[in-house]
Design an enzyme around this catalytic site. Structure first.
Site, mmCIF file in Angstrom:
data_model
loop_
_atom_site.group_PDB
_atom_site.id
_atom_site.type_symbol
_atom_site.label_atom_id
_atom_site.label_comp_id
_atom_site.label_asym_id
_atom_site.label_seq_id
_atom_site.Cartn_x
_atom_site.Cartn_y
_atom_site.Cartn_z
ATOM 1 N N ARG A 61 0.832 -1.198 0.000
ATOM 2 C CA ARG A 61 0.000 0.000 0.000
ATOM 3 C C ARG A 61 0.874 1.260 0.000
ATOM 4 O O ARG A 61 2.021 1.241 0.428
ATOM 5 C CB ARG A 61 -0.918 0.020 1.228
ATOM 6 C CG ARG A 61 -2.033 -1.016 1.198
ATOM 7 C CD ARG A 61 -2.932 -0.883 2.419
ATOM 8 N NE ARG A 61 -2.187 -1.022 3.662
ATOM 9 C CZ ARG A 61 -1.839 -0.025 4.452
ATOM 10 N NH1 ARG A 61 -2.147 1.222 4.131
ATOM 11 N NH2 ARG A 61 -1.164 -0.249 5.574
ATOM 12 N N LYS A 202 -8.597 -2.547 0.804
ATOM 13 C CA LYS A 202 -8.517 -1.700 1.990
ATOM 14 C C LYS A 202 -9.326 -0.412 1.852
ATOM 15 O O LYS A 202 -9.766 0.156 2.858
ATOM 16 C CB LYS A 202 -7.058 -1.380 2.313
ATOM 17 C CG LYS A 202 -6.283 -2.581 2.850
ATOM 18 C CD LYS A 202 -6.953 -3.198 4.088
ATOM 19 C CE LYS A 202 -6.110 -4.309 4.692
ATOM 20 N NZ LYS A 202 -6.806 -4.989 5.806
ATOM 21 N N HIS A 221 -10.279 -4.841 12.411
ATOM 22 C CA HIS A 221 -9.200 -5.375 11.581
ATOM 23 C C HIS A 221 -8.685 -6.622 12.290
ATOM 24 O O HIS A 221 -7.726 -6.576 13.060
ATOM 25 C CB HIS A 221 -8.095 -4.329 11.424
ATOM 26 C CG HIS A 221 -6.994 -4.745 10.508
ATOM 27 N ND1 HIS A 221 -5.670 -4.454 10.739
ATOM 28 C CD2 HIS A 221 -7.026 -5.432 9.330
ATOM 29 C CE1 HIS A 221 -4.923 -4.942 9.767
ATOM 30 N NE2 HIS A 221 -5.729 -5.540 8.902
ATOM 31 N N SER A 239 0.769 -6.753 10.806
ATOM 32 C CA SER A 239 1.483 -7.679 9.928
ATOM 33 C C SER A 239 2.610 -8.376 10.678
ATOM 34 O O SER A 239 3.385 -7.751 11.403
ATOM 35 C CB SER A 239 2.049 -6.920 8.730
ATOM 36 O OG SER A 239 2.741 -7.780 7.863
ATOM 37 N N LYS A 243 -1.836 -13.310 12.695
ATOM 38 C CA LYS A 243 -3.297 -13.192 12.618
ATOM 39 C C LYS A 243 -3.906 -14.235 11.683
ATOM 40 O O LYS A 243 -4.894 -14.896 12.031
ATOM 41 C CB LYS A 243 -3.650 -11.773 12.148
ATOM 42 C CG LYS A 243 -5.122 -11.456 12.028
ATOM 43 C CD LYS A 243 -5.353 -9.945 12.069
ATOM 44 C CE LYS A 243 -4.548 -9.206 11.028
ATOM 45 N NZ LYS A 243 -5.144 -9.286 9.678
ATOM 46 N N THR A 244 -3.336 -14.394 10.498
ATOM 47 C CA THR A 244 -3.858 -15.370 9.538
ATOM 48 C C THR A 244 -3.494 -16.790 9.944
ATOM 49 O O THR A 244 -4.332 -17.701 9.924
ATOM 50 C CB THR A 244 -3.318 -15.072 8.124
ATOM 51 O OG1 THR A 244 -3.767 -13.778 7.718
ATOM 52 C CG2 THR A 244 -3.808 -16.098 7.130
ATOM 53 N N ASP A 258 -9.309 -11.339 8.065
ATOM 54 C CA ASP A 258 -8.778 -9.970 8.109
ATOM 55 C C ASP A 258 -9.770 -8.879 8.520
ATOM 56 O O ASP A 258 -9.372 -7.942 9.194
ATOM 57 C CB ASP A 258 -8.198 -9.611 6.736
ATOM 58 C CG ASP A 258 -7.315 -8.381 6.781
ATOM 59 O OD1 ASP A 258 -6.468 -8.292 7.698
ATOM 60 O OD2 ASP A 258 -7.460 -7.512 5.917
ATOM 61 N N ARG A 323 1.825 -12.033 -1.985
ATOM 62 C CA ARG A 323 0.447 -12.230 -1.515
ATOM 63 C C ARG A 323 -0.309 -13.242 -2.366
ATOM 64 O O ARG A 323 -0.057 -13.388 -3.568
ATOM 65 C CB ARG A 323 -0.310 -10.904 -1.570
ATOM 66 C CG ARG A 323 0.182 -9.849 -0.596
ATOM 67 C CD ARG A 323 -0.486 -9.982 0.743
ATOM 68 N NE ARG A 323 0.002 -9.020 1.713
ATOM 69 C CZ ARG A 323 -0.544 -8.852 2.907
ATOM 70 N NH1 ARG A 323 -1.592 -9.567 3.262
ATOM 71 N NH2 ARG A 323 -0.042 -7.971 3.755
#
Length: 533
Positions: A61, A202, A221, A239, A243-244, A258, A323
């Site tokens: 981003r 996003k 988030h 990041s 989390k994933t 997410d 990604r």
């Protein structure tokens, strides 16, 4: 032979200021988008069926190129400043004309979809782009309408996506040729100068973060999963915190990885797909996510692939931020409804590279709001030029770049949710370092983290003995079956406990200094719930 689909005339784009001069592919199939991307040389077919694309200069981003239009109907609630930089209405109109003029001369792909799995709080959206693989990304990440809903689809939000269009900073009042502009009043997004597809995802999430609080829904988030008994857990984290990885638990059902909302009915996914980092992905540690990189319909960004179509997930020559975009249903234990009840556990994940925080701690309501507003993790030495030792990173609500409203709005909503659901336990989980800081200590064993989370989410830790950390104030379990008890006392893992004490006070001071910006809005009780200096 190329697959051709001419649906021009079935969708009127003039309402968006586009007079389509080329072919318009309205809600195209995955096969057509693959075909067109390959035909144009914009993608490579990998072994197993994934589509590999390159995003060029921008492999992540561009937060410094994001703008929010100041509009009388929304300006009073926007958190103006570095995160939400202002762009005047006339500058937006000028950029919009550039984008729509360009799109009017292209073959176009129009994707109609929803954000939000809860019908009471979903957003009907439309993505208009000239890029087939970006259309595939949108089709993958958002929620597909049924044929019945598609027939009556009236978009409330529109993304006008033209990555080849560049801004003129002097003329358009941007910082560079790249622009990501959100107009909350019109519910429109303009994207140009960047091919990184995450900007689409996003931007819609940011619009949802503005809309959902107006409906009494807390946007988050976070990832989320649920067990067979209906016990829901949500995982906040920046990041690199897991989390994933930690939400993709084979013993639980994945709600999403997410973006979620917490309504009066419970938790719902905002998206229909996942967007996971895949650099050095392990088929042993993350078998389900690994499998998606070899699947039809998956879009792989900036992953290295050879002339035979063989992927190399370990190659970071293009970026560390490789990604994979794939449908949630590609995860075998995903929950089809993308909705579940109220959580019994809220988990804040932090990768503490200082090696100070315990692997798990239980938080009070006020502590939960303090650490939620703090949104702490750490950058590692060597990740950026000039970074020679761990540096603290504080991102309010674990997602500051996506907050159109002040962080206190979301923190107070979290506090209200905890008041309404007193059975919810909030945990702070350190997936970072133990035995010393990065470079001296070791990464927290993933096996220990999984065992601690399993004990926490099952209720096993409800009746265990806790100690109160003298400096940070939270409660830490003294012993957990299957976990080395020394890990639970970070001070004991350091070679020199006095050095630990000094570094712990330094980290505590960082928390305090960062929180000063929130003290007035958060209130005395929350401010006092931080480290005890």
């Amino acid at each position: 032979m190329a697959i051709i689909e001419d649906l021009r005339g079935q969708v009127d784009l003039s309402e968006h200021g586009i007079e389509a001069g080329g072919t318009v592919h309205h809600n195209p199939t995955v096969a057509l988008l693959y075909s067109h991307a390959l035909e144009r040389g914009e993608g490579t077919l990998a072994e197993g069926g994934s589509l590999v694309v390159d995003t060029g200069v921008h492999t992540g981003r561009s937060p410094n190129d994001k703008f929010v239009v100041r509009d009388p109907s929304t300006e009073d609630r926007i958190w103006w400043g570095k995160v939400n930089a202002e762009l005047p209405e006339n500058a937006f109109d000028g950029l919009r004309d550039k984008v729509t003029s360009f799109l009017s001369d292209q073959d176009l792909y129009v994707v109609d979809a929803f954000a939000g799995a809860d019908p009471e709080h979903r957003l009907a959206l439309r993505v208009i782009t000239y890029s087939p693989w970006h259309a595939l990304f949108a089709k993958t990440l958002f929620i597909d309408p049924t044929e019945e809903k598609l027939a009556e689809h009236e978009p409330e939000a529109v993304v006008l996506h033209a990555p080849a269009v560049e801004a003129d900073p002097a003329e358009d009042e941007t910082r560079s040729e790249t622009f990501v502009v959100l107009h909350p009043g019109r519910m429109e997004v303009l994207i140009g100068g960047t091919f990184y597809a995450g900007e689409i995802k996003k931007s819609i999430f940011t619009l949802m973060n503005d809309r959902l609080p107006l409906e009494g829904v807390l946007p988050m988030h976070c990832s989320a999963n649920v067990d067979d008994d209906g016990r829901v857990a949500v995982f906040f984290g920046l990041s690199g915190t897991g989390k994933t990885t930690l939400s993709a638990d084979p013993e639980r059902h994945l709600i999403g990885d997410d973006e979620h909302g917490w309504s009066e009915e419970g938790i719902f996914n905002v998206e229909g797909g996942c967007y996971a980092k895949v650099i050095r992905l392990s088929p042993d540690a993350e078998p389900q996510i690994y499998k998606t990189t070899r699947s039809w319909g998956t879009v792989l960004e900036n992953v290295v692939v050879d002339e035979r179509g063989v992927l190399d997930l370990d190659d970071d020559s293009k970026t560390e931020n490789t990604r994979a975009a794939y449908k949630l249903e590609q995860i075998s234990n995903a929950l089809p409804a993308k909705r579940a009840g109220h959580p019994s556990a809220v988990v804040f994940l932090t990768a503490d590279a200082f090696g100070i925080l315990p692997p798990i701690a239980r938080l009070s309501r006020e502590q939960a709001m303090f650490y939620f507003l703090s949104g702490f993790t750490a950058k590692l030495a060597g990740t950026e030029i000039g970074v020679t030792e761990p540096q603290p990173t504080f991102s309010a609500c674990f997602g500051a770049p996506f907050l159109p409203q002040p962080p206190s709005v979301y923190a107070h909503m979290l506090g209200d949710k905890l008041d309404q659901h007193p059975h919810v336990t909030v945990w702070l989980v350190n997936t970072g370092w133990t035995g010393g800081p990065f470079g001296e200590g070791e990464r927290m064993p993933i096996k220990a983290t999984r065992a601690l989370l399993k004990a926490a989410l099952s209720g096993e830790l409800d009746g265990t003995e806790y100690r109160t950390d003298e400096l940070f104030g939270f409660d830490v379990p003294v012993a957990v079956p299957g976990v080395d008890s020394s890990l639970l006392d970070p001070r004991s893992t350091w070679a020199d406990p006095e050095v630990y004490d000094r570094k712990a006070r330094e980290l505590a001071r960082m928390f305090r200094d960062n929180f000063e910006q929130f003290t007035d809005d958060a209130g005395e009780a929350v401010a006092a719930a931080g480290p005890r200096l």
